[in-house]
Design an enzyme around this catalytic site. Structure first.
Site, PDB file in Angstrom:
ATOM      1  CB  CYS A  22      -0.878   0.287   1.148  1.00 62.35           C
ATOM      2  SG  CYS A  22      -0.292   0.319   3.044  1.00 62.35           S
ATOM      3  CB  CYS A  25       4.731  -0.107   2.017  1.00 56.64           C
ATOM      4  SG  CYS A  25       3.346  -1.455   2.718  1.00 56.64           S
ATOM      5  CG  ASP A 469      12.691  24.913 -36.334  1.00 65.39           C
ATOM      6  OD1 ASP A 469      13.286  26.204 -36.459  1.00 65.39           O
ATOM      7  OD2 ASP A 469      13.420  23.966 -36.777  1.00 65.39           O
TER       8      ASP A 469
END
Length: 785
Positions: A22, A25, A469
């Site tokens: 989870c 953790c 460009d």
């Protein structure tokens, strides 16, 4: 590990972290690693990996020890194997000579995260199947009173005991491991919920009167209390492990689905290659192929690695690499990409890059890097998860004490506390961003859009100005010489062209390549002469020494001879690009070149405008050329004669006005502006400098992909927000319901498992995201000449 920048040398280490379940953790591992001086870490729950940036004097052993102290099982991910130096060759199919061991062609290709845990996945499936078989009778008997026979509750106890002990053992083990390290995670909540439900059932059976042989227990979706006989909660004790294991199984399958695109890219790498040496063919493992060797690609086979066609012609399918659906015709001298499928004739190819240096490996690496990052919203979710589980434990104890203190039935108090433990789940918080990011970056890779990370996605979502460009971006970049005007009394047209072509041989710019190609075709005396002292000035031109003469090919300035000034005016009127040839300081010729717009340039600009993004044209070309292109595309803001510094200054000016600026370019002269912008986008056909400075790379070189990238970014971030709203909203609703006794442990377990599965399933929708269809009849772009 790769060296990082800064005053103190830093490196990056990747770890596989097993045992995380989870977001709590994730938070714990990151905190533990960050306690080491100078270390920063980013942990991804969906991939089970940690990316650690640290000083060179911090060893990998120290990192592994820190993760172990957090209560998890770390494993070092080995860095890519360095390539052996390319061997010298005398021809396209030079024979293999002695060389050091070459790295595998897939050295930089990440392994399938599921690969090392395939055995664990099989054991988890078996555990789930056995748990389901044990749970089914318990759930049926507990939920259907008419089927409750004499001593049914004791049979349920016998069936439930293995589930509580063996099936839920992984939760108990991880909870105990966390307890040893003073950590509480989702496994702590599940373990406590199962143990509390089973312990209450034991009390009810042995001391509360529920063990009577003729006992019947009515079923209700809501908790009940106040009866003479204590209820058993064996159905909750078995349902919690069953639903959580089921949810984990579905979640794991879905998470593997989010990484399907990355695995498919890795799967494109060839395992073997047929090399041709001295007229003979032999099959080699791809690891033994080195640059310079010739290899054969038969119809239907994949191109083993990047190379140049030596002989033969065919059509290649690049759809899985660049997202381009139309086959690409190749012949002698044309570059080919490893992983492409040969759809036609027999090809002999000379390898130019192998292993981690190939385009496929770089694409896979970029996708992997993108999936390792975190969005700002996910960092907030991880911080919340760090205090979430302790807060839930405190809330469960508080609710238990409140109900007992208020004189409520102990059964109701225990039920409410257990429901809180079971229903609260930070899993969805941890999965909200990484699963969406994995699905989106994988889908983008299939469409030829490579995004470096979540920060790039966030920037792309908010862009409102895009600086374009011209050459190589809006136009094809395949320039051709239209006319050459020489100075009267000068060295002559042929000599000027020959000298200009010679010096342009060292140029990477499309204009330079066009001049060199034209000069080579026009040369009547064989190869062009060599150039010494070559120097390229970005945005200006090139210079070098050819046959003892100083030759310059550059943008025309003021003070030209009359014939060249007239030619310049004519070129500008025709929207051609002029370059001036100077030899030993004298103006000798004016070369006018033309380019054409990319087929999708008009559609791309139109779609960007419809998305609320304003296009701005910035080019080093002359005013007339820039205006002609802008007029055809409907661009109103034009900046001509822009040097690299000028483009970067334009970006700073736009950003200073509060605009969110993206820059698209493909050459060295775009690199500064790409780095200066909020977001840099490079054409995949551009230079490595431009691609390296960019946040997004358009692999297939299609300008229309810019609009697709913006739409994908917006869709991805919308998905992440929806995931986080659900993850926070789910807990905001279910935890209070459990606290007031309106949510039983069994329903709580089902809701908790469903929350994670729904988050992952929502992310999976990105795998099927489609770009907007091209509208028939749209202009496809005209020649800019």
């Amino acid at each position: 590990m790769t060296a990082g920048g800064g005053t103190v040398a830093r490196v990056t280490t990747d770890l596989v972290v097993r045992g995380m379940t989870c977001a709590a953790c994730v938070n714990r591992v990151e905190k533990r690693l960050s306690r080491i001086d100078g270390v920063t870490a980013s942990v991804n729950l969906a991939t089970g990996r940690a990316r650690v940036h640290h000083p060179v004097d911090v060893t990998a052993e120290a990192l592994l020890a820190a993760v172990e102290k957090a209560g998890y099982e770390p494993e070092l991910v080995p860095p890519p194997v360095p390539r052996a130096a390319p061997r010298a060759t005398t021809g396209p199919a030079a024979s293999a000579g002695p060389a050091g061991p070459a790295a595998p062609a897939h050295a930089d290709t990440p392994e399938d995260p599921a690969g090392p845990t395939r055995e664990e996945a099989r054991k988890d499936r078996e555990r789930l199947l056995i748990t389901a078989l044990l749970c089914l009778p318990v759930l049926v008997l507990s939920m259907v009173p008419a089927l409750q026979f004499r001593n049914w509750q004791w049979l349920c106890l016998v069936l439930a005991a293995p589930v509580v002990v063996w099936s839920a053992w992984p939760f108990h083990l991880r909870a105990a491991r966390g307890l040893r390290h003073s950590a509480a995670t989702m496994d702590t909540l599940v373990s406590l919920g199962v143990i509390a439900s089973f312990a209450w059932s034991l009390y009810a059976l042995f001391l509360g009167g529920a063990g009577d042989p003729g006992m019947r227990m009515p079923f209700s979706l809501l908790p009940s209390a106040g009866t003479e006989v204590a209820h058993v909660y064996l159905e909750a004790a078995v349902a919690v492990p069953l639903f959580v294991l089921t949810g984990r199984h579905l979640e794991a399958r879905a998470r593997r689905g989010t990484g399907a695109a990355l695995r498919s890219l890795a799967g494109l790498a060839a395992k073997d290659v047929t090399v041709r040496e001295d007229g003979r063919e032999r099959l080699l493992p791809i690891e033994e192929l080195v640059p310079g060797q010739g290899f054969v690609v038969r119809p239907g086979e994949r191109v083993a690695t990047d190379g140049v066609v030596v002989s033969g012609s065919s059509a290649l399918d690049l759809s899985l690499i660049t997202g381009e659906s139309d086959p690409v015709e190749v012949g002698p001298g044309r570059a080919v990409v490893g992983g492409a499928v040969n759809m036609g004739g027999l090809l002999l190819v000379q390898a130019t890059a192998v292993g981690a240096d190939t385009r496929l490996a770089r694409i896979t690496h970029l996708v992997t890097e993108a999936q390792a990052g975190k969005a700002r919203a996910q960092r907030l979710a991880d911080r919340v998860a760090g205090v979430f589980v302790p807060a839930v434990l405190s809330l469960a104890v508080t609710v238990l004490g409140f109900w007992l203190g208020a004189g409520a039935d102990p059964q109701a108090a225990v039920t409410a506390a257990v429901a809180i433990l079971v229903v609260a789940c930070p899993c969805a918080l941890g999965l909200a961003t990484p699963t969406a990011l994995m699905a989106a970056t994988g889908r983008g890779a299939r469409l030829g859009i490579l995004v470096k990370g979540p920060q790039s996605l966030e920037a792309l979502r908010h862009v409102d100005v895009i600086v374009l460009d011209k050459t190589g971006t809006l136009t094809t970049g395949h320039m051709s010489v239209v006319r050459v005007t020489e100075t009267a009394g000068g060295i002559g047209r042929d000599t000027a062209v020959r000298l200009a072509g010679a010096v342009e041989q060292g140029s990477e710019h499309p204009l330079g390549r066009a001049v060199a190609s034209y000069a080579q075709r026009a040369a009547a005396r064989g190869p062009l002469p060599g150039v010494a002292g070559f120097l390229a000035v970005p945005g200006s031109g090139v210079t070098g020494i050819v046959e003892g003469r100083r030759v310059e090919v550059r943008t025309p300035g003021e003070g030209l001879p009359a014939s060249l000034a007239q030619a310049l005016a004519e070129a500008e009127a025709a929207a051609l690009t002029p370059v001036l040839v100077r030899v030993d300081g004298f103006d000798e010729a004016l070369i006018a070149l033309g380019d054409v717009l990319r087929p999708g340039s008009y559609r791309a600009v139109d779609r960007l405008r419809r998305l609320g993004v304003e296009p701005v044209l910035a080019t080093g070309d002359r005013e007339a050329t820039a205006r002609a292109v802008a007029r055809e595309l409907g661009i109103t803001e034009v900046h001509a004669r822009c040097s690299p510094e000028g483009k970067a200054a334009l970006v700073r000016e736009l950003r200073g006005g509060g605009r969110r600026v993206a820059v698209i370019g493909d050459g060295v002269n775009d690199a500064a502006a790409l780095a200066e912008a909020d977001l840099g986008i490079a054409m995949g056909s551009g230079t490595d400098v431009a691609i390296g400075a960019a946040d997004v790379t358009l692999v297939r070189g299609d300008i229309e992909a810019v609009a697709d990238a913006v739409r994908l970014a917006r869709r991805t971030l919308a998905t992440i927000r929806l995931n986080l709203v659900w993850a926070f909203g789910y807990n905001a609703v279910t935890v209070p319901l459990a606290a007031v006794g309106l949510l039983g442990p069994m329903l709580a377990a089902a809701a908790m498992s469903a929350s994670s599965v729904l988050v992952v399933a929502n992310s999976l929708r990105l795998r099927t995201w489609q770009p907007a269809p091209r509208r028939p009849g749209s202009p496809v772009g005209k020649a800019s000449r």
